[in-house]
Structures are given as structure tokens and as C-alpha cells.
Design a protein around this motif. Sequence first.
Motif, PDB file in Angstrom:
ATOM      1  N   ALA A 155       0.814  -1.213   0.000  1.00 43.41           N
ATOM      2  CA  ALA A 155       0.000   0.000   0.000  1.00 43.41           C
ATOM      3  C   ALA A 155       0.850   1.266   0.000  1.00 43.41           C
ATOM      4  N   SER A 156       2.155   1.148  -0.147  1.00 39.32           N
ATOM      5  CA  SER A 156       3.056   2.296  -0.013  1.00 39.32           C
ATOM      6  C   SER A 156       2.840   3.378  -1.070  1.00 39.32           C
ATOM      7  N   LYS A 157       2.304   3.036  -2.240  1.00 37.38           N
ATOM      8  CA  LYS A 157       2.086   4.025  -3.303  1.00 37.38           C
ATOM      9  C   LYS A 157       0.653   4.531  -3.334  1.00 37.38           C
ATOM     10  N   GLY A 158      -0.191   3.992  -2.451  1.00 44.32           N
ATOM     11  CA  GLY A 158      -1.581   4.427  -2.399  1.00 44.32           C
ATOM     12  C   GLY A 158      -2.442   3.842  -3.502  1.00 44.32           C
ATOM     13  N   THR A 159      -1.947   2.830  -4.206  1.00 48.01           N
ATOM     14  CA  THR A 159      -2.718   2.243  -5.312  1.00 48.01           C
ATOM     15  C   THR A 159      -3.203   0.829  -5.004  1.00 48.01           C
ATOM     16  N   ALA A 160      -2.960   0.364  -3.803  1.00 47.93           N
ATOM     17  CA  ALA A 160      -3.412  -0.975  -3.416  1.00 47.93           C
ATOM     18  C   ALA A 160      -3.779  -0.964  -1.947  1.00 47.93           C
ATOM     19  N   LYS A 161      -4.685  -1.863  -1.582  1.00 41.91           N
ATOM     20  CA  LYS A 161      -5.148  -1.935  -0.209  1.00 41.91           C
ATOM     21  C   LYS A 161      -5.703  -3.333   0.035  1.00 41.91           C
ATOM     22  N   GLY A 162      -5.444  -3.872   1.215  1.00 41.78           N
ATOM     23  CA  GLY A 162      -6.005  -5.164   1.558  1.00 41.78           C
ATOM     24  C   GLY A 162      -5.001  -6.291   1.461  1.00 41.78           C
ATOM     25  N   MET A 163      -5.522  -7.479   1.107  1.00 39.45           N
ATOM     26  CA  MET A 163      -4.690  -8.672   1.080  1.00 39.45           C
ATOM     27  C   MET A 163      -4.916  -9.452  -0.208  1.00 39.45           C
ATOM     28  N   ALA A 164      -3.954 -10.332  -0.495  1.00 38.48           N
ATOM     29  CA  ALA A 164      -4.058 -11.250  -1.627  1.00 38.48           C
ATOM     30  C   ALA A 164      -3.486 -12.590  -1.196  1.00 38.48           C
ATOM     31  N   SER A 165      -3.778 -13.616  -1.953  1.00 42.69           N
ATOM     32  CA  SER A 165      -3.235 -14.936  -1.653  1.00 42.69           C
ATOM     33  C   SER A 165      -1.889 -15.081  -2.342  1.00 42.69           C
ATOM     34  N   SER A 166      -0.914 -15.608  -1.614  1.00 41.42           N
ATOM     35  CA  SER A 166       0.412 -15.844  -2.162  1.00 41.42           C
ATOM     36  C   SER A 166       0.736 -17.326  -2.020  1.00 41.42           C
TER      37      SER A 166
END
Length: 102
Positions: A38-49
Motif C-alpha cells: 500500500a506504499s504508493k496508495g494504489t493498493a489496499k487489503g490482502m491477496a493470496s500468495s
Amino acid sequence: MKFTQKINVVGMKSSKGTLENGTGYDSTKVYALVDLDASKGTAKGMASSEFTLGTSDEFNAFKHLPFPFEAEADMEIVTNGKTQKTVMHALKPVARAAAPKA
């Protein structure tokens, strides 16, 4: 760098066999939730890895559990000098508290 991380396991898949060229494969894939960058402000939350954990036999130790489940993972960050990856060495489910009786 070795560390232990509490993770949420959302799925697992075992795979074992032989490729057409005769090369064998045998592994268990672990799918866990990780934070998005989320450091660039273009993503938020979680994903599966996806992480590889030992052989296909590892799956049998966890298939009876209800998914998703919380676990402690022994992990290590390794590099080849140019890129780095996270390797999972062990996975231990965290015991759930018993439901209170009415």
C-alpha cells in the motif's frame, strides 16, 4: 534470514508425478493471505500468495483441518544475489480455543 510468521492459510494443494521427459516432481503448495503493498496508495487489503512446503506428504498432515486456518510458519528469506524469495520450511496450526458451553 530465518523468522517465524503467523499466517492465514486459505488453501493447500499436493502435486506428485512425472513429466513427459521423465523428471519427477513432488510438492505441496500453501496459499496464504499476505498484505498488498500500500506504499504508493494504489493498493489496499490482502491477496493470496503461494509457498512451496516440502513434498506432497505434507498435505496429508493438514487436509483434515477446516480451511481457512491460522498457523505459525517457519520461513526464510534467501537470495541469489539479484532476486530474493521467501521459503517456507515448516507449518504448525495454531490451536483454536474451545467454544464456551452454554
